[in-house]
Design a protein around this motif. Structure first.
Motif, short mmCIF file in Angstrom:
data_model
loop_
_atom_site.label_atom_id
_atom_site.label_comp_id
_atom_site.label_asym_id
_atom_site.label_seq_id
_atom_site.Cartn_x
_atom_site.Cartn_y
_atom_site.Cartn_z
N LEU A 80 -3.00 12.96 -13.15
CA LEU A 80 -2.34 11.91 -13.91
C LEU A 80 -2.43 10.58 -13.18
O LEU A 80 -2.71 9.53 -13.78
N ALA A 81 -2.20 10.61 -11.88
CA ALA A 81 -2.27 9.38 -11.09
C ALA A 81 -3.67 8.78 -11.13
O ALA A 81 -3.84 7.57 -11.31
N LEU A 82 -4.69 9.62 -10.96
CA LEU A 82 -6.07 9.13 -10.94
C LEU A 82 -6.50 8.61 -12.30
O LEU A 82 -7.26 7.64 -12.40
N LEU A 97 1.38 -0.98 -4.57
CA LEU A 97 1.09 0.39 -5.02
C LEU A 97 1.17 1.39 -3.87
O LEU A 97 1.65 2.52 -4.03
N LEU A 98 0.72 0.98 -2.68
CA LEU A 98 0.84 1.85 -1.52
C LEU A 98 2.30 2.15 -1.21
O LEU A 98 2.67 3.29 -0.92
N ILE A 99 3.14 1.13 -1.28
CA ILE A 99 4.57 1.32 -1.02
C ILE A 99 5.20 2.19 -2.10
O ILE A 99 6.02 3.08 -1.81
N ALA A 100 4.81 1.97 -3.37
CA ALA A 100 5.34 2.80 -4.46
C ALA A 100 4.97 4.26 -4.27
O ALA A 100 5.78 5.17 -4.50
N GLY A 131 2.29 10.81 -6.12
CA GLY A 131 2.20 9.87 -5.00
C GLY A 131 0.88 9.98 -4.26
O GLY A 131 0.27 8.98 -3.88
N THR A 132 0.41 11.21 -4.07
CA THR A 132 -0.85 11.42 -3.38
C THR A 132 -2.01 10.80 -4.15
O THR A 132 -2.89 10.15 -3.57
N GLY A 133 -2.04 11.00 -5.47
CA GLY A 133 -3.12 10.45 -6.27
C GLY A 133 -3.15 8.93 -6.24
O GLY A 133 -4.22 8.31 -6.08
N VAL A 134 -1.99 8.30 -6.38
CA VAL A 134 -1.92 6.83 -6.34
C VAL A 134 -2.34 6.31 -4.97
O VAL A 134 -3.11 5.35 -4.86
N PHE A 135 -1.85 6.96 -3.91
CA PHE A 135 -2.17 6.49 -2.57
C PHE A 135 -3.65 6.66 -2.26
O PHE A 135 -4.28 5.79 -1.65
#
Length: 411
Positions: A80-82, A97-100, A131-135
């Motif tokens: 979903l993040a990707l 985005l990294l902080i989120a 969180g992993t996908g966004v980061f």
């Protein structure tokens, strides 16, 4: 699991001009290594739960299928993040985005500390995957920009090491805490939560690489395939091969700890974590250090993956730990090679104007490989003989790998 080989392509066509001159100045250099360190820490958090299912299962009263479901929810969050959030940093900046994503990791860790039922465990894993996908997407872009075009290879190698290395170390660290700590299902998460505080401060002082901002828009990237027939067939074969490879990594991330305890009588949780982490670390080594002919050849990855599956399956049937470890080494090599080759095929076949769309489809296939076969294996393991269940998965992986090996250059 990794999108590091596509660092230049994570950004959308509307990507902004970097605020920090690429690779110029102490700020960019220091920021590069700070982002890399936090990247590894976030990925480490993704595999911390793996050795702990042996405690949660009896406490919460669930079996193998629920174990695989908890892992599948993590993969679903990553997908979903990707597919939805990966490009937002082009609009609002990398650092926000990294902080989120780090906040999502902290929330997930807090839920793990509170978890006393399956629902909370599922919520924790989903947030962890999100969180992993966004980061992953945002850090890959940030590292490329902080390093600069003249250091693109360094950015790719460091991203790869942070991604797969973090995943491998997470299982090892959790195993050590579970074996030698006083509270197996809590102490490791308290330590991890504490480590996120300096990680947050590191991101705050990291230079922003996106200057012009605009109102963010959220959209879902639809799966696409090449229009030309031969190219489409080649891409689908590569996607099938990575699906098979990720099915094996999904097995190690969900059920292998219980296999080691129940079938191979490995009760030291530090050893269990090391065995699971070994797969990811070997996959990393294969991607970074394998000879070029292995990465470009059609048969190296299938040969290693098929041999690995056959050998570790033999280890399960014969209850030989040594055989299982050898199979892990071979399978990990096959996973790393299959992933790198699939990325190369996708990059070559993609329309330059729609490269991110085809890469998104490739990763969707990879994570489908972690979700669907792993859930099926969990269901079979809960209803039939464990050896038969893993044999069915092994046959499916071998078949899919052979199909993927038939990929030929598009004409």
């Amino acid at each position: 699991m990794m999108i590091d080989d596509i660092a230049p392509e994570v950004r959308t066509p509307g990507s902004r001009t970097p605020a920090v001159p690429p690779g110029d100045g102490r700020g960019a250099h220091g920021g590069f290594w700070l982002v890399a360190a936090v990247y590894a820490l976030v990925m480490l958090g993704g595999t911390l739960p793996i050795p702990l299912y042996v405690f949660w299962a009896p406490q919460m009263g669930f079996g193998p299928f629920t174990t695989t479901l908890v892992f599948a929810v993590y993969a679903l969050g990553t997908v979903l993040a990707l597919m939805v959030f990966a490009s937002l940093s082009d609009d609002v900046g990398r650092r926000p985005l990294l902080i989120a994503a780090l906040v999502a990791a902290a929330a997930s860790t807090s839920l793990f500390l509170l978890a006393d039922d399956v629902g909370t465990l599922l919520a924790a894993r989903f947030l962890c995957g999100l969180g992993t996908g966004v980061f992953t997407a945002t850090a890959t872009a940030a590292l490329g920009e902080l390093a600069g075009e003249e250091h693109a290879r360094r950015a790719s190698i460091v991203s790869t090491a942070a991604n797969m290395g973090g995943l491998g170390l997470g299982a090892v660290v959790a195993g050590l805490f579970a074996q030698y700590g006083t509270d197996p299902t809590h102490l490791v998460f308290w330590a991890y939560l504490a480590s996120l505080v300096p990680a947050f401060l590191a991101l705050v002082v990291t230079p922003e690489t996106v200057t012009a901002r605009r109102r963010p828009t959220v959209s879902v990237r639809r799966p696409t395939v090449p229009d030309q027939r031969a190219a489409r067939a080649e891409f689908l074969r590569a996607a099938t091969a990575v699906l098979a490879a990720f099915a094996v990594s999904g097995l190690f991330s969900s059920l292998v700890p219980s296999f080691l305890r129940e079938r191979l009588h490995v009760h030291n949780l530090a050893a269990v974590g090391a065995e699971v982490g070994l797969l990811f670390l070997i996959a990393l080594t294969a991607q970074v250090a394998a000879p070029a002919r292995w990465l470009s050849g059609r048969w190296a990855a299938p040969a290693f993956l098929i041999a690995g599956v056959a050998v570790f399956e033999t280890g399960l049937w014969t209850r030989s730990l040594v055989t299982f470890v050898v199979g892990t080494l071979l399978a990990g090599t096959g996973i790393g090679l299959a992933f790198r080759r699939g990325i190369a095929v996708t990059q070559r076949l993609a329309d330059p104007q729609r490269r991110a769309d085809l890469l998104a489809t490739y990763f969707l296939s990879a994570y489908t490989g972690t979700i669907v076969p792993t859930l099926a294996l969990g269901l079979l393991d809960q209803t039939i003989n464990q050896n038969v269940a893993t044999l069915i998965l092994a046959v499916a992986v071998v078949a899919a790998t052979l199909v993927g090996a038939l990929s030929r250059p598009a004409r």
